[in-house]
Design a protein around this motif. Sequence first.
Motif, PDB file in Angstrom:
ATOM      1  N   MET A  76       0.844  -1.192   0.000  1.00 49.02           N
ATOM      2  CA  MET A  76       0.000   0.000   0.000  1.00 49.02           C
ATOM      3  C   MET A  76       0.887   1.252   0.000  1.00 49.02           C
ATOM      4  O   MET A  76       2.012   1.241   0.491  1.00 49.02           O
ATOM      5  N   ASP A  77       0.301   2.353  -0.541  1.00 50.87           N
ATOM      6  CA  ASP A  77       1.081   3.580  -0.658  1.00 50.87           C
ATOM      7  C   ASP A  77       1.533   4.117   0.694  1.00 50.87           C
ATOM      8  O   ASP A  77       2.586   4.720   0.794  1.00 50.87           O
ATOM      9  N   PHE A  78       0.723   3.902   1.753  1.00 48.80           N
ATOM     10  CA  PHE A  78       1.129   4.508   3.020  1.00 48.80           C
ATOM     11  C   PHE A  78       2.370   3.844   3.604  1.00 48.80           C
ATOM     12  O   PHE A  78       3.141   4.473   4.321  1.00 48.80           O
ATOM     13  N   VAL A  79       2.587   2.575   3.264  1.00 45.72           N
ATOM     14  CA  VAL A  79       3.820   1.924   3.698  1.00 45.72           C
ATOM     15  C   VAL A  79       4.998   2.482   2.901  1.00 45.72           C
ATOM     16  O   VAL A  79       6.066   2.752   3.445  1.00 45.72           O
ATOM     17  N   GLU A  80       4.759   2.695   1.595  1.00 50.54           N
ATOM     18  CA  GLU A  80       5.818   3.295   0.781  1.00 50.54           C
ATOM     19  C   GLU A  80       6.144   4.695   1.293  1.00 50.54           C
ATOM     20  O   GLU A  80       7.311   5.085   1.373  1.00 50.54           O
ATOM     21  N   ALA A  81       5.099   5.423   1.675  1.00 53.38           N
ATOM     22  CA  ALA A  81       5.320   6.769   2.201  1.00 53.38           C
ATOM     23  C   ALA A  81       6.187   6.700   3.458  1.00 53.38           C
ATOM     24  O   ALA A  81       7.093   7.522   3.637  1.00 53.38           O
TER      25      ALA A  81
ATOM     26  N   LEU B 265       9.734   5.972   2.406  1.00 45.91           N
ATOM     27  CA  LEU B 265      10.338   7.168   1.825  1.00 45.91           C
ATOM     28  C   LEU B 265      10.752   8.155   2.911  1.00 45.91           C
ATOM     29  O   LEU B 265      11.735   8.856   2.786  1.00 45.91           O
ATOM     30  N   ARG B 266       9.962   8.200   3.985  1.00 46.94           N
ATOM     31  CA  ARG B 266      10.254   9.118   5.076  1.00 46.94           C
ATOM     32  C   ARG B 266      11.544   8.673   5.768  1.00 46.94           C
ATOM     33  O   ARG B 266      12.216   9.467   6.399  1.00 46.94           O
ATOM     34  N   GLY B 267      11.887   7.402   5.620  1.00 53.37           N
ATOM     35  CA  GLY B 267      13.113   6.889   6.238  1.00 53.37           C
ATOM     36  C   GLY B 267      12.863   6.122   7.518  1.00 53.37           C
ATOM     37  O   GLY B 267      13.785   5.896   8.299  1.00 53.37           O
ATOM     38  N   GLU B 268      11.595   5.746   7.769  1.00 57.95           N
ATOM     39  CA  GLU B 268      11.253   5.003   8.986  1.00 57.95           C
ATOM     40  C   GLU B 268      11.980   3.655   9.028  1.00 57.95           C
ATOM     41  O   GLU B 268      12.219   3.031   8.000  1.00 57.95           O
TER      42      GLU B 268
ATOM     43  N   ARG C   1       9.990   7.614  -9.436  1.00 56.36           N
ATOM     44  CA  ARG C   1      10.580   6.574  -8.578  1.00 56.36           C
ATOM     45  C   ARG C   1      12.101   6.659  -8.592  1.00 56.36           C
ATOM     46  O   ARG C   1      12.746   6.371  -7.593  1.00 56.36           O
TER      47      ARG C   1
ATOM     48  N   THR D 128      12.973   9.562  -6.261  1.00 58.53           N
ATOM     49  CA  THR D 128      12.856   9.216  -4.842  1.00 58.53           C
ATOM     50  C   THR D 128      13.897   8.182  -4.434  1.00 58.53           C
ATOM     51  O   THR D 128      14.158   8.011  -3.256  1.00 58.53           O
TER      52      THR D 128
ATOM     53  N   LEU E  98      13.532   4.959  -4.964  1.00 60.77           N
ATOM     54  CA  LEU E  98      12.920   3.642  -4.789  1.00 60.77           C
ATOM     55  C   LEU E  98      13.349   2.705  -5.918  1.00 60.77           C
ATOM     56  O   LEU E  98      13.446   1.503  -5.735  1.00 60.77           O
TER      57      LEU E  98
ATOM     58  N   GLN F 288      17.405   4.901  -2.333  1.00 64.30           N
ATOM     59  CA  GLN F 288      16.744   5.615  -1.242  1.00 64.30           C
ATOM     60  C   GLN F 288      17.279   5.206   0.113  1.00 64.30           C
ATOM     61  O   GLN F 288      17.482   6.026   0.999  1.00 64.30           O
TER      62      GLN F 288
ATOM     63  N   LEU G 143      19.170  11.313   6.060  1.00 61.31           N
ATOM     64  CA  LEU G 143      17.814  11.703   6.440  1.00 61.31           C
ATOM     65  C   LEU G 143      17.421  13.067   5.866  1.00 61.31           C
ATOM     66  O   LEU G 143      16.281  13.269   5.460  1.00 61.31           O
TER      67      LEU G 143
ATOM     68  N   LEU H 237      16.217  12.736   2.405  1.00 58.23           N
ATOM     69  CA  LEU H 237      14.881  12.138   2.376  1.00 58.23           C
ATOM     70  C   LEU H 237      13.836  13.187   2.707  1.00 58.23           C
ATOM     71  O   LEU H 237      12.771  13.244   2.111  1.00 58.23           O
TER      72      LEU H 237
ATOM     73  N   MET I  17       6.530  13.187  -1.282  1.00 62.63           N
ATOM     74  CA  MET I  17       5.699  12.676  -2.360  1.00 62.63           C
ATOM     75  C   MET I  17       4.220  12.730  -1.985  1.00 62.63           C
ATOM     76  O   MET I  17       3.852  12.494  -0.830  1.00 62.63           O
TER      77      MET I  17
ATOM     78  N   TYR J 282       0.509  11.093  -3.387  1.00 58.68           N
ATOM     79  CA  TYR J 282       0.092  10.004  -4.265  1.00 58.68           C
ATOM     80  C   TYR J 282      -1.244  10.281  -4.944  1.00 58.68           C
ATOM     81  O   TYR J 282      -2.027  11.115  -4.503  1.00 58.68           O
TER      82      TYR J 282
ATOM     83  N   MET K  62      -3.896   8.063  -5.187  1.00 56.76           N
ATOM     84  CA  MET K  62      -5.024   7.602  -4.391  1.00 56.76           C
ATOM     85  C   MET K  62      -4.792   7.962  -2.927  1.00 56.76           C
ATOM     86  O   MET K  62      -4.047   7.268  -2.240  1.00 56.76           O
TER      87      MET K  62
ATOM     88  N   THR L 214      -5.328   5.047  -0.239  1.00 57.21           N
ATOM     89  CA  THR L 214      -4.320   4.057   0.109  1.00 57.21           C
ATOM     90  C   THR L 214      -3.035   4.709   0.584  1.00 57.21           C
ATOM     91  O   THR L 214      -2.145   4.034   1.069  1.00 57.21           O
ATOM     92  N   ALA L 215      -2.941   6.029   0.458  1.00 56.25           N
ATOM     93  CA  ALA L 215      -1.708   6.700   0.877  1.00 56.25           C
ATOM     94  C   ALA L 215      -1.709   7.026   2.358  1.00 56.25           C
ATOM     95  O   ALA L 215      -0.716   7.472   2.897  1.00 56.25           O
ATOM     96  N   MET L 216      -2.864   6.821   3.010  1.00 51.31           N
ATOM     97  CA  MET L 216      -2.924   7.080   4.449  1.00 51.31           C
ATOM     98  C   MET L 216      -3.283   5.796   5.173  1.00 51.31           C
ATOM     99  O   MET L 216      -4.158   5.061   4.734  1.00 51.31           O
TER     100      MET L 216
ATOM    101  N   PRO M 296       5.766  13.077  10.426  1.00 46.87           N
ATOM    102  CA  PRO M 296       6.978  13.655   9.826  1.00 46.87           C
ATOM    103  C   PRO M 296       7.601  14.735  10.711  1.00 46.87           C
ATOM    104  O   PRO M 296       8.822  14.821  10.817  1.00 46.87           O
TER     105      PRO M 296
ATOM    106  N   ARG N   5       0.847  16.338   4.964  1.00 43.46           N
ATOM    107  CA  ARG N   5       1.881  15.415   5.437  1.00 43.46           C
ATOM    108  C   ARG N   5       3.202  15.673   4.704  1.00 43.46           C
ATOM    109  O   ARG N   5       4.273  15.662   5.311  1.00 43.46           O
TER     110      ARG N   5
END
Lengths: 275, 549
Positions: free
Chosen positions: A161-166, A169-172, B328, B331, B333, B352, B357, B360, B365, B367, B369, B372-374, B387, B436
């Motif tokens: 899912m995108d939120f895991v990618e986010a 990306l944040r570096g978690e 991508r 970023t 990835l 990446q 840090l 990064l 980014m 997204y 959708m 699914t981005a949250m 963040p 975010r």
Amino acid sequence: MDLKTIPISAWLGIVSASLFAFAAIFAPLIAPYGMSEIVGGVWEPMSSKFLLGTDNLGRDLLSRMIYGARTTLAIAALATIVSFTLGAFLGMAAAVIGGWADQLLSRGVDLLMSIPTLIFALVVLSVMPANILTLILVMGILDATRVFRLSRAVAVDVNVMDFVEAAKLRGEGRIWIITREILPNALSTLVAELGLRFIFMVLFLSALSFLGLGIQPPEADWGGMVKENKDGIIFGIPAALIPAGAIALLAISVNLIADWILNRTTDLKGGRGGN
Amino acid sequence: METEVTDDQFLDIRDLEIGVTVREPGEPPRDITIVHGVSTTLGKGKVLGLIGESGAGKSTIGLSALGYGRGGVEITGGEVFVNGRDILNLSRPGLNRFRGKEVCYVSQSAAAGFNPAHRLIDQVVEATLEHGLMSRSEAEARAKELFAALSLPDPDTIGSRYPHQVSGGQLQRVMTAMALCPKPDLIVFDEPTTALDVTTQIDVLAAIKNAIRITGVAALYITHDLAVVAQVADEIMVLRDGIMVEHGTTKQIIETPQEEYTQALVSVRSIVHPEQLPGEQPLIRMENIVASYGNGITVLDDVSVDIYAGQTLAVVGESGSGKSTLARVLTGLLPSSSGQITYEGRPLTRAQKDRPLDDLRDIQMIYQMADTAMNPRQTIGTIIGRPIEFYFGIKGQALRDRVTEMLDKIELPADMASRYPAELSGGQKQRVCIARALAAEPKVIICDEVTSALDPLVADGILKLLLDLQKRENVAYMFITHDLATVKAIADSIAVMHLGKLARYGTKTDVLSPPFDDYTDLLLSSVPEMKLGWLESVTASRRMESAGN
């Protein structure tokens, strides 16, 4: 959550599972006699003195049932906790890390699952010292393979899912991703599975005890009680059927609860209610 | 019940009420009405466009012409007459005889509508044979005529292919042929071109229009795109929240809309953004980027672009052009296989996971959708606050204050912080995603199709917000989109991508003024314009060009 939305089947399960739990927790207070105290003749029938009759040594069956609930439920619960902690953590780690770590863990689990569980447990338990800790660990580790597979499958879905990618990306770090991003989304599926695995643990423990490798006498547990009283069946004595019935009843009650939780979680996933 | 049928009342919908039972987990089911008393009539051979944003009830109304409610939707009141017959009171066998014979349906996703295991021709003639309307050879002959009318290549043999062997645009035309095959009186088109690229959309649109003209079928054309419907419809009905807003001829709706809502729809994309000229030193310079997904096929081939501080680089292209892959690579990835990314004058680490840090934090980014981005199990406060906590180590009350500040920047109330994503509307969700990204105080934000899942009016609000924030925070955008109207509205420089290569690159004025290369010309001329006769003028000029060659 509204109590009225809980279906009757789930209520039945909750009530009867709570009764078992109550008996297990307050065993010394509610049992009429001591656990291994010989109070009457061998295989006395049900009477006002012995509500469920006596067993093969003349001990009160009801008291042993109540103490047995304590042992059986406690060990099954502890083994379930071991299997879930281990299985869920490794499964999600395998999904998140991927690559060789995933291969190593998954093939290891496949290897462990290819050996019939009961036979594997019998071999290990007859070699290892027979104490409760060994029993819990063996049961927990063998069952963790099933939990591993489930949690890996769920985590693989969430991981894309995108939120895991986010978060990546944040570096978690991986710990954050597993515990904060993936676990909360896999939790409802795992909780439903928890009930089922618990029941398998009860059955597994009872099977081991029946074969003489589980709980050792004079401690009471349901599987062992079936073993002690099984010869009575030939003479028409129902003492062995009572612990067997209790195992069945507990299994059904927990299943009813698990079904209900599973339904609720699929509702959440389905999005638009009616579909 | 018999009614007098005249030709202009071939389809007659009266006071249609449609309801649905909502079952939310943990709550008792409740009934809500999604279409309120809509009435309309449609004459033989006419096309009515149903237009509105998501949730306006346009598909639901369209399906009611087949006497069908999707996913627990029920027709609770009103009447629908087709050819004078009340179809809502038909029995199930009656409905089966009626559907697929008198009224047919063309769905949005043809790829999901065809059975991948059967040949196209068998599926195209299936309904016709099922109803016993023609013999197999007659039906196949008609299908071939229709393939030709829909300008499909090799009309005689294309039917023997399987669905995966034709392109998306062709499949959509085959589906139209399937609907036309039983010679129905009415076809319901449900967003038939929405899932297609612009250059494909124009062909499908022209083919559908031509087929409607040849066969004389009546049609309900459902879409959210006013410019598209203006090309095919005789009349347009504007819907909002299940209520009819305005109904008139296409000319009247486009040129003299009466209602405020229609006017807003017609005048959407009114954003004016003066182009900024590139500065001296680019913030990010991507040079000769080559990238592939491990299977040896090159997805990006020698792409070089610059991003300047506080400016917008729009990356335009159709699906498969490699525009998301470019993001991508930036970023990290997908590390590029060759090429160089320079960031503030120093080389940026490729992968990446090896980047410090601060790098990064500087590249964030947003997204496509927002759903699914949250993380659905985190509150808005956690999503925006993480963040800030993660990069700046701010905690407790100070963190909560910063979250409130961020919510204020994206024009949402402070009490949103305690809500979960599921409780927000689509536009609000995308705003939270913007917050975010912004909370990390980045230098660049990659916006990957951020408005394409949103309704036009909502998307407009998001674009305005992004431009406003760019001015205040001096953040640069890499704006990935397939929508040229959006690009015209917000870009400073534009990169046109085609098959993994840069087809055209430069400032907005340079890229959008002639002389064009072939691909950019095709792309630009394919964007539907909101005026009558646009489709004809474009297809006519293309035919002349190809005749001239």
